[in-house]
Design a protein around this motif. Structure first.
Motif, mmCIF file in Angstrom:
data_model
loop_
_atom_site.group_PDB
_atom_site.id
_atom_site.type_symbol
_atom_site.label_atom_id
_atom_site.label_comp_id
_atom_site.label_asym_id
_atom_site.label_seq_id
_atom_site.Cartn_x
_atom_site.Cartn_y
_atom_site.Cartn_z
ATOM 1 N N ASP A 42 0.851 -1.182 0.000
ATOM 2 C CA ASP A 42 0.000 0.000 0.000
ATOM 3 C C ASP A 42 0.892 1.239 0.000
ATOM 4 O OD1 ASP A 42 -2.155 1.686 -0.042
ATOM 5 O OD2 ASP A 42 -3.075 0.959 1.782
ATOM 6 N N TYR A 43 1.023 1.911 1.148
ATOM 7 C CA TYR A 43 1.744 3.184 1.168
ATOM 8 C C TYR A 43 3.254 3.015 1.274
ATOM 9 C CZ TYR A 43 -2.802 5.377 1.971
ATOM 10 O OH TYR A 43 -4.102 5.800 1.844
ATOM 11 N N VAL A 44 3.947 4.018 0.761
ATOM 12 C CA VAL A 44 5.382 4.182 0.974
ATOM 13 C C VAL A 44 5.579 5.585 1.539
ATOM 14 C CG1 VAL A 44 5.661 4.906 -1.439
ATOM 15 C CG2 VAL A 44 7.663 4.231 -0.125
ATOM 16 N N SER A 45 6.486 5.728 2.521
ATOM 17 C CA SER A 45 6.755 7.054 3.094
ATOM 18 C C SER A 45 8.252 7.267 3.182
ATOM 19 C CB SER A 45 6.104 7.205 4.477
ATOM 20 O OG SER A 45 6.742 6.379 5.423
ATOM 21 N N VAL A 46 8.645 8.535 3.180
ATOM 22 C CA VAL A 46 10.065 8.875 3.218
ATOM 23 C C VAL A 46 10.343 9.787 4.398
ATOM 24 C CG1 VAL A 46 9.722 10.802 1.598
ATOM 25 C CG2 VAL A 46 12.003 9.849 1.906
ATOM 26 N N SER A 47 11.449 9.536 5.085
ATOM 27 C CA SER A 47 11.929 10.395 6.158
ATOM 28 C C SER A 47 13.156 11.123 5.623
ATOM 29 C CB SER A 47 12.291 9.554 7.387
ATOM 30 O OG SER A 47 12.809 10.373 8.411
ATOM 31 N N GLY A 80 -1.205 -6.958 7.321
ATOM 32 C CA GLY A 80 -2.011 -6.111 6.447
ATOM 33 C C GLY A 80 -1.611 -4.658 6.537
ATOM 34 N N VAL A 81 -0.316 -4.390 6.565
ATOM 35 C CA VAL A 81 0.191 -3.027 6.766
ATOM 36 C C VAL A 81 -0.296 -2.084 5.664
ATOM 37 C CG1 VAL A 81 2.352 -3.663 5.602
ATOM 38 C CG2 VAL A 81 2.267 -1.610 7.020
ATOM 39 N N HIS A 82 -0.652 -0.869 6.077
ATOM 40 C CA HIS A 82 -1.067 0.182 5.143
ATOM 41 C C HIS A 82 -0.113 1.374 5.193
ATOM 42 C CE1 HIS A 82 -4.881 -1.409 3.700
ATOM 43 N NE2 HIS A 82 -5.205 -1.749 4.939
ATOM 44 N N GLY A 83 -0.185 2.169 6.261
ATOM 45 C CA GLY A 83 0.561 3.414 6.321
ATOM 46 C C GLY A 83 1.654 3.416 7.373
ATOM 47 N N ILE A 84 2.694 4.218 7.130
ATOM 48 C CA ILE A 84 3.819 4.349 8.057
ATOM 49 C C ILE A 84 4.211 5.824 8.147
ATOM 50 C CG2 ILE A 84 6.140 3.560 8.664
ATOM 51 C CD1 ILE A 84 4.656 1.937 5.663
ATOM 52 N N CYS A 85 4.419 6.316 9.370
ATOM 53 C CA CYS A 85 4.998 7.651 9.521
ATOM 54 C C CYS A 85 6.066 7.604 10.598
ATOM 55 C CB CYS A 85 3.944 8.703 9.828
ATOM 56 S SG CYS A 85 3.242 8.643 11.484
ATOM 57 N N ALA A 86 7.211 8.204 10.304
ATOM 58 C CA ALA A 86 8.323 8.292 11.253
ATOM 59 C C ALA A 86 8.411 9.725 11.761
ATOM 60 C CB ALA A 86 9.631 7.891 10.577
ATOM 61 N N ILE A 87 8.483 9.880 13.086
ATOM 62 C CA ILE A 87 8.511 11.216 13.701
ATOM 63 C C ILE A 87 9.891 11.435 14.302
ATOM 64 C CG2 ILE A 87 7.382 12.758 15.335
ATOM 65 C CD1 ILE A 87 4.952 10.818 15.199
ATOM 66 N N GLN A 88 10.708 12.209 13.616
ATOM 67 C CA GLN A 88 12.100 12.402 14.034
ATOM 68 C C GLN A 88 12.209 13.035 15.410
ATOM 69 O OE1 GLN A 88 14.975 11.422 12.366
ATOM 70 N NE2 GLN A 88 13.527 10.336 11.064
ATOM 71 N N SER A 89 11.378 14.015 15.687
ATOM 72 C CA SER A 89 11.470 14.741 16.957
ATOM 73 C C SER A 89 11.164 13.856 18.152
ATOM 74 C CB SER A 89 10.515 15.934 16.948
ATOM 75 O OG SER A 89 9.172 15.500 16.764
ATOM 76 N N LEU A 90 10.426 12.786 17.946
ATOM 77 C CA LEU A 90 10.050 11.881 19.035
ATOM 78 C C LEU A 90 10.851 10.585 19.014
ATOM 79 C CD1 LEU A 90 6.155 12.274 18.983
ATOM 80 C CD2 LEU A 90 7.834 13.568 20.309
ATOM 81 N N GLY A 91 11.584 10.341 17.918
ATOM 82 C CA GLY A 91 12.396 9.134 17.826
ATOM 83 C C GLY A 91 11.596 7.866 17.629
ATOM 84 N N LYS A 92 10.368 8.011 17.164
ATOM 85 C CA LYS A 92 9.544 6.812 16.951
ATOM 86 C C LYS A 92 8.607 7.006 15.762
ATOM 87 C CE LYS A 92 6.372 8.271 20.657
ATOM 88 N NZ LYS A 92 5.773 7.869 21.963
ATOM 89 N N GLY A 93 8.040 5.871 15.341
ATOM 90 C CA GLY A 93 7.129 5.914 14.225
ATOM 91 C C GLY A 93 5.883 5.100 14.505
ATOM 92 N N PHE A 94 4.883 5.212 13.617
ATOM 93 C CA PHE A 94 3.596 4.539 13.780
ATOM 94 C C PHE A 94 3.241 3.818 12.484
ATOM 95 C CE2 PHE A 94 3.815 7.781 16.941
ATOM 96 C CZ PHE A 94 3.057 7.350 18.027
ATOM 97 N N ILE A 95 2.697 2.608 12.614
ATOM 98 C CA ILE A 95 2.333 1.769 11.473
ATOM 99 C C ILE A 95 0.897 1.278 11.654
ATOM 100 C CG2 ILE A 95 2.847 -0.353 10.194
ATOM 101 C CD1 ILE A 95 5.701 -0.188 11.408
ATOM 102 N N THR A 96 0.072 1.424 10.608
ATOM 103 C CA THR A 96 -1.295 0.905 10.685
ATOM 104 C C THR A 96 -1.337 -0.513 10.131
ATOM 105 O OG1 THR A 96 -1.808 1.930 8.544
ATOM 106 C CG2 THR A 96 -2.401 3.162 10.518
ATOM 107 N N ASN A 97 -1.915 -1.430 10.911
ATOM 108 C CA ASN A 97 -2.021 -2.835 10.535
ATOM 109 C C ASN A 97 -3.483 -3.169 10.263
ATOM 110 O OD1 ASN A 97 0.792 -3.056 11.192
ATOM 111 N ND2 ASN A 97 0.210 -3.192 13.347
#
Length: 344
Positions: A42-47, A80-97
């Motif tokens: 599904d999605y691709v994201s870039v940091s 069933g992964v869809h979206g991913i976002c990485a948050i540099q300021s927090l040092g973590k990311g979130f993935i929707t399954n």
């Protein structure tokens, strides 16, 4: 006399052809990398900050170097992964399954899971809003939005969106805009109070999927799959200021503030490029050929490059009662990353 007229027509034709060729974006395929493996995407994201790409692939996330496409690692168990976002300021990311009805929180340095957060059915796209430090999860089948505190990983609230939420954008000042795929509208709500403020009808746009935003001109770009239109709207009052033709099976959209270009990826195997000439004037300047199935899009603000993913596709099975809208078969080992941009 006839010969002179013929030569004159040839000159005019050549001139017009040359003029039309100047109306291109200059964007072309820069790099293609076969990742391999099996399953859909599904999605691709870039940091842009740490030069990482996060690519959804079946039940895992492929993490690649944004410049070399070298594999850095894998985040497994994202069913069933869809979206991913990485948050540099927090040092973590979130993935929707999407098939597990939850969100995986991961450490962006180690790629190790930190937490799992339950959501409604079919968490799909997601959005991080730095104004509130909240992550908004768009539960497509459930027609709801789950709001997570990005600091504590706690669910603040889940509320009904009034339709199947797809992509969303933030204005960075307290307002969130989300496409509602089945309602053919954009829902607008306050990112702090979560109160719905407005609903913008997209007619004649139908099945809105990709969504992008120009903060300077307050313009929303909603790409509509069924009607094959990009609807350009005033983000303040919802008035439609332009509608532009795009390709089939669109699912992603981005806006480049530097070049004033809007790009939308179309699963038919194209990227439509639209130029913002003025707040109320837009035109299609290019159609880039990609590959069938390349439906989503990510934008690298550092290089102004575009990324999309797909695989070689086989035949589409016949529809059945259990699967009325079958997808084409995916040929194992052909999953690939495509990078587009202007050659230096």
């Amino acid at each position: 006399m006839k010969r002179s007229i013929f030569i004159l027509l040839l000159v005019i034709c050549h001139s017009l052809c040359g003029f039309s060729q100047t109306h291109t974006s200059g964007i072309e395929l820069l790099k293609k990398t076969v990742i391999g493996g099996e399953g859909g995407w599904d999605y691709v994201s870039v940091s842009s900050e740490d030069r990482r790409l996060y690519v959804s692939h079946n039940n895992q996330v492929e993490v690649l170097n944004a410049d070399t496409h070298e594999k850095i690692g894998v985040i497994p168990n994202t069913k069933g992964v869809h979206g991913i976002c990485a948050i540099q300021s927090l040092g973590k990311g979130f993935i929707t399954n999407g098939k597990a009805n939850n969100v995986t929180v991961f450490d962006i340095k180690t790629l190790q899971p930190l937490a799992q957060i339950a959501t409604d059915e079919d968490p799909d796209a997601l959005l991080y809003d730095p104004f509130t430090n909240r992550v908004f999860i768009f539960n497509n089948d459930a027609k709801s939005i789950t709001v997570i505190d990005a600091l504590s990983n706690k669910v603040i609230k889940t509320f009904n969106a009034g339709g199947n939420p797809e992509a969303g954008v933030t204005d960075g000042a307290g307002t969130i805009y989300v496409n509602l795929e089945d309602a053919n509208e954009i829902v607008v709500f306050d990112s702090k109070t979560l109160v719905i403020k407005k609903r913008f009808k997209l007619s004649p746009g139908e099945e809105p999927t990709g969504l992008a935003y120009d903060k300077q001109t307050h313009r929303l770009f909603s790409t509509c799959r069924k009607s094959q239109l990009m609807m350009v709207m005033d983000a303040d009052d919802g008035n439609v200021v332009a509608r532009l033709p795009i390709g089939k099976l669109t699912d992603g959209a981005i806006f480049d503030a530097q070049s004033k270009l809007v790009a939308c990826s179309n699963g038919e195997g194209t990227i439509t490029i639209v130029k913002e000439l003025a707040p109320d004037k837009f035109e299609v300047v290019d159609t880039i050929v990609t590959a069938r199935g390349a439906k989503t899009l990510a934008f690298d603000s550092k290089t102004e490059h575009l990324y999309t993913v797909t695989a070689q596709l086989g035949d589409t099975p016949a529809p059945t009662a259990a699967n009325p809208k079958p997808r084409p078969a995916i040929i194992p080992g052909t999953f690939m990353l495509l990078e587009y941009g202007k050659k230096l």
